[in-house]
Design an enzyme around this catalytic site. Structure first.
Site, PDB file in Angstrom:
ATOM      1  N   SER A  30       1.565  -5.959   4.642  1.00 33.07           N
ATOM      2  CA  SER A  30       1.429  -6.373   3.242  1.00 33.07           C
ATOM      3  C   SER A  30       1.386  -5.158   2.318  1.00 33.07           C
ATOM      4  CB  SER A  30       0.160  -7.207   3.058  1.00 33.07           C
ATOM      5  OG  SER A  30      -0.994  -6.409   3.263  1.00 33.07           O
ATOM      6  N   HIS A  31       1.616  -5.417   1.037  1.00 32.28           N
ATOM      7  CA  HIS A  31       1.579  -4.351   0.038  1.00 32.28           C
ATOM      8  C   HIS A  31       0.252  -3.606   0.093  1.00 32.28           C
ATOM      9  CE1 HIS A  31       0.883  -2.719  -4.044  1.00 32.28           C
ATOM     10  NE2 HIS A  31       2.146  -2.358  -3.929  1.00 32.28           N
ATOM     11  N   ALA A  32      -0.860  -4.332   0.126  1.00 36.88           N
ATOM     12  CA  ALA A  32      -2.184  -3.701   0.132  1.00 36.88           C
ATOM     13  C   ALA A  32      -2.356  -2.777   1.342  1.00 36.88           C
ATOM     14  CB  ALA A  32      -3.290  -4.756   0.124  1.00 36.88           C
TER      15      ALA A  32
END
Length: 94
Positions: free
Chosen positions: A53-55
């Protein structure tokens, strides 16, 4: 890694939040708009997401502890509450 700090729940429509020193970003999911806050944060916690994921990717680049995919962190945690994020153990504790 591990970090301790106050929770700062961030809504995607209010990214101009007054971010506390050493704060921990808690949100549903991150987008590129969150990066300035992520740079200030001592850790990141999201309701959604996985290892790609981006995070997770941005946190790895910034060398910040990050827990993704909690499901309900934005509902269970409260602004200003002190928490510890232990990314090695995969835990968030009060």
């Amino acid at each position: 890694g591990k970090a301790r700090g106050p929770v700062c729940i961030v809504d995607p429509e209010h990214l101009d939040v007054a971010f506390p020193a050493g704060g921990i970003v808690v949100c549903k999911v991150t987008t590129p708009d969150y990066v300035p806050l992520m740079k200030q944060a001592s850790a990141i916690v999201t309701d959604q997401g996985g290892i790609l994921s981006h995070a997770a990717i941005v946190a790895r680049e910034l060398h910040k502890p990050c827990i993704v995919g909690t499901g309900d962190a934005t509902k269970k945690l409260h602004n200003g509450e002190m928490i510890t994020v232990d990314a090695d153990a995969g835990t968030v504790t009060r």
